[in-house]
Design a protein around this motif. Structure first.
Motif, PDB file in Angstrom:
ATOM      1  N   SER A   7       4.988   8.232   3.865  1.00 19.13           N
ATOM      2  CA  SER A   7       4.722   9.595   3.516  1.00 19.13           C
ATOM      3  C   SER A   7       4.377   9.727   2.157  1.00 19.13           C
ATOM      4  CB  SER A   7       5.810  10.476   3.913  1.00 19.13           C
ATOM      5  OG  SER A   7       7.172  10.135   3.262  1.00 19.13           O
ATOM      6  N   GLY A   8       5.178   8.840   1.075  1.00 19.37           N
ATOM      7  CA  GLY A   8       4.826   9.057  -0.159  1.00 19.37           C
ATOM      8  C   GLY A   8       3.304   8.283  -0.552  1.00 19.37           C
ATOM      9  N   ASN A   9       3.134   7.250   0.136  1.00 20.70           N
ATOM     10  CA  ASN A   9       1.518   6.961   0.125  1.00 20.70           C
ATOM     11  C   ASN A   9       0.520   7.726   0.310  1.00 20.70           C
ATOM     12  OD1 ASN A   9       2.929   4.387  -0.737  1.00 20.70           O
ATOM     13  ND2 ASN A   9       2.549   3.124   0.949  1.00 20.70           N
ATOM     14  N   LYS A  10       0.831   8.498   1.660  1.00 21.32           N
ATOM     15  CA  LYS A  10      -0.224   9.923   2.182  1.00 21.32           C
ATOM     16  C   LYS A  10      -0.389  10.540   0.928  1.00 21.32           C
ATOM     17  CE  LYS A  10      -0.617  12.951   6.083  1.00 21.32           C
ATOM     18  NZ  LYS A  10      -0.797  13.982   5.437  1.00 21.32           N
ATOM     19  N   LYS A  16      -0.872  14.130  -4.764  1.00 23.79           N
ATOM     20  CA  LYS A  16       0.139  15.207  -4.889  1.00 23.79           C
ATOM     21  C   LYS A  16       1.358  14.263  -5.268  1.00 23.79           C
ATOM     22  CE  LYS A  16      -1.303  17.833  -0.935  1.00 23.79           C
ATOM     23  NZ  LYS A  16      -0.993  18.419   0.368  1.00 23.79           N
ATOM     24  N   TRP A  17       1.259  14.168  -6.806  1.00 25.19           N
ATOM     25  CA  TRP A  17       2.218  13.062  -7.449  1.00 25.19           C
ATOM     26  C   TRP A  17       3.618  13.668  -7.342  1.00 25.19           C
ATOM     27  CZ3 TRP A  17      -1.328   9.964  -7.529  1.00 25.19           C
ATOM     28  CH2 TRP A  17      -2.432   9.990  -7.935  1.00 25.19           C
ATOM     29  N   GLU A  23       9.252  11.609  -2.088  1.00 24.88           N
ATOM     30  CA  GLU A  23       9.324  10.764  -1.229  1.00 24.88           C
ATOM     31  C   GLU A  23       9.843   9.437  -1.377  1.00 24.88           C
ATOM     32  OE1 GLU A  23       9.076  11.607   2.378  1.00 24.88           O
ATOM     33  OE2 GLU A  23       9.316  13.360   1.389  1.00 24.88           O
ATOM     34  N   TYR A  24       9.350   8.649  -2.335  1.00 23.38           N
ATOM     35  CA  TYR A  24       9.638   7.643  -2.878  1.00 23.38           C
ATOM     36  C   TYR A  24      11.131   7.365  -3.441  1.00 23.38           C
ATOM     37  CZ  TYR A  24       4.516   6.403  -3.221  1.00 23.38           C
ATOM     38  OH  TYR A  24       3.281   6.185  -2.980  1.00 23.38           O
ATOM     39  N   SER A  25      11.674   8.758  -3.973  1.00 24.89           N
ATOM     40  CA  SER A  25      12.957   8.995  -4.589  1.00 24.89           C
ATOM     41  C   SER A  25      13.975   8.747  -3.257  1.00 24.89           C
ATOM     42  CB  SER A  25      13.242   9.851  -5.366  1.00 24.89           C
ATOM     43  OG  SER A  25      12.382   9.800  -6.542  1.00 24.89           O
ATOM     44  N   LYS A  26      13.439   9.332  -2.325  1.00 26.96           N
ATOM     45  CA  LYS A  26      14.490   9.452  -1.009  1.00 26.96           C
ATOM     46  C   LYS A  26      14.526   8.090  -0.335  1.00 26.96           C
ATOM     47  CE  LYS A  26      12.796  14.116   0.368  1.00 26.96           C
ATOM     48  NZ  LYS A  26      12.192  14.744   1.549  1.00 26.96           N
ATOM     49  N   GLY A  27      13.329   7.256  -0.307  1.00 27.67           N
ATOM     50  CA  GLY A  27      13.277   5.915   0.173  1.00 27.67           C
ATOM     51  C   GLY A  27      14.453   5.116  -0.709  1.00 27.67           C
ATOM     52  N   LEU A  28      14.260   5.250  -2.106  1.00 29.72           N
ATOM     53  CA  LEU A  28      15.138   4.418  -2.800  1.00 29.72           C
ATOM     54  C   LEU A  28      16.597   4.849  -2.570  1.00 29.72           C
ATOM     55  CD1 LEU A  28      12.716   4.701  -6.101  1.00 29.72           C
ATOM     56  CD2 LEU A  28      13.486   2.448  -4.876  1.00 29.72           C
ATOM     57  N   LEU A  41       8.668   0.678  -4.112  1.00 30.84           N
ATOM     58  CA  LEU A  41       8.690   2.281  -4.094  1.00 30.84           C
ATOM     59  C   LEU A  41       8.630   2.525  -5.689  1.00 30.84           C
ATOM     60  CD1 LEU A  41      11.567   2.721  -1.470  1.00 30.84           C
ATOM     61  CD2 LEU A  41       9.323   3.510  -1.198  1.00 30.84           C
ATOM     62  N   LEU A  42       9.578   1.838  -6.302  1.00 28.83           N
ATOM     63  CA  LEU A  42       9.573   2.015  -7.754  1.00 28.83           C
ATOM     64  C   LEU A  42       8.355   1.976  -8.503  1.00 28.83           C
ATOM     65  CD1 LEU A  42      12.818   0.024  -8.583  1.00 28.83           C
ATOM     66  CD2 LEU A  42      12.477   2.290  -8.902  1.00 28.83           C
ATOM     67  N   SER A  43       7.498   1.051  -8.216  1.00 30.06           N
ATOM     68  CA  SER A  43       6.100   0.714  -8.689  1.00 30.06           C
ATOM     69  C   SER A  43       5.115   1.939  -8.390  1.00 30.06           C
ATOM     70  CB  SER A  43       5.410  -0.540  -8.249  1.00 30.06           C
ATOM     71  OG  SER A  43       4.279  -0.829  -8.729  1.00 30.06           O
ATOM     72  N   ASN A  44       5.276   2.434  -7.115  1.00 29.95           N
ATOM     73  CA  ASN A  44       4.386   3.632  -6.595  1.00 29.95           C
ATOM     74  C   ASN A  44       4.894   4.649  -7.077  1.00 29.95           C
ATOM     75  OD1 ASN A  44       3.150   1.743  -5.014  1.00 29.95           O
ATOM     76  ND2 ASN A  44       3.832   2.675  -3.310  1.00 29.95           N
ATOM     77  N   ARG A  45       6.185   4.932  -7.679  1.00 33.26           N
ATOM     78  CA  ARG A  45       6.588   6.136  -8.261  1.00 33.26           C
ATOM     79  C   ARG A  45       6.470   6.177  -9.750  1.00 33.26           C
ATOM     80  NH1 ARG A  45      13.061   7.440  -8.083  1.00 33.26           N
ATOM     81  NH2 ARG A  45      13.093   6.122  -9.774  1.00 33.26           N
TER      82      ARG A  45
END
Length: 129
Positions: A7-10, A16-17, A23-28, A41-45
């Motif tokens: 969902s973060g990637n979408k 929608k930064w 979303e990435y933070s939720k995953g972390l 996840l950290l890299s994408n964030r």
């Protein structure tokens, strides 16, 4: 955790930064996240934070990713970008050069390294004068 990454990637693709960061933070925040997934996840964030001009936040996430995935060139490039924006040119140059060694065809890294090499040399000359 995979659903948060997806969902973060979408959201990322939709530019929608802030929402992607959530979303990435939720995953972390999930239990038992594998180190490689956590690193991504950290890299994408980190990239989202770059888009939002949150240079310190981007730097922190890139550093955290690189502790888990030391050879992750995207995170090296992101850390270099953040350092450059924070006027830490020597640190940025070091990372851009590392990216160039790992990916010689990465034109963005090659151009950034060339540009910063001159600036760092000028800074060093001013210090020695």
């Amino acid at each position: 955790m995979a659903e948060f990454k997806e969902s973060g990637n979408k959201l990322f693709k939709e530019q929608k930064w802030s929402e992607a960061i959530e979303e990435y933070s939720k995953g972390l925040g999930q239990e038992g996240v594998a180190p490689d997934v956590k690193g991504l996840l950290l890299s994408n964030r980190s990239q989202c934070k770059i888009q939002l001009k949150d240079w310190e936040g981007a730097l922190e996430d890139a550093n955290a990713c690189l502790k888990l995935l030391p050879e992750h060139t995207k995170s090296l490039f992101r850390r270099a970008t953040a350092n450059e924006k924070l006027s830490r040119l020597s640190d940025a140059l070091t990372d851009y050069v590392q990216v160039c060694k790992a990916e010689p065809n990465n034109t963005a890294a090659v151009e950034a390294a060339s540009r910063l090499r001159e600036q760092v040399l000028k800074q060093q000359q001013k210090k020695s004068d």
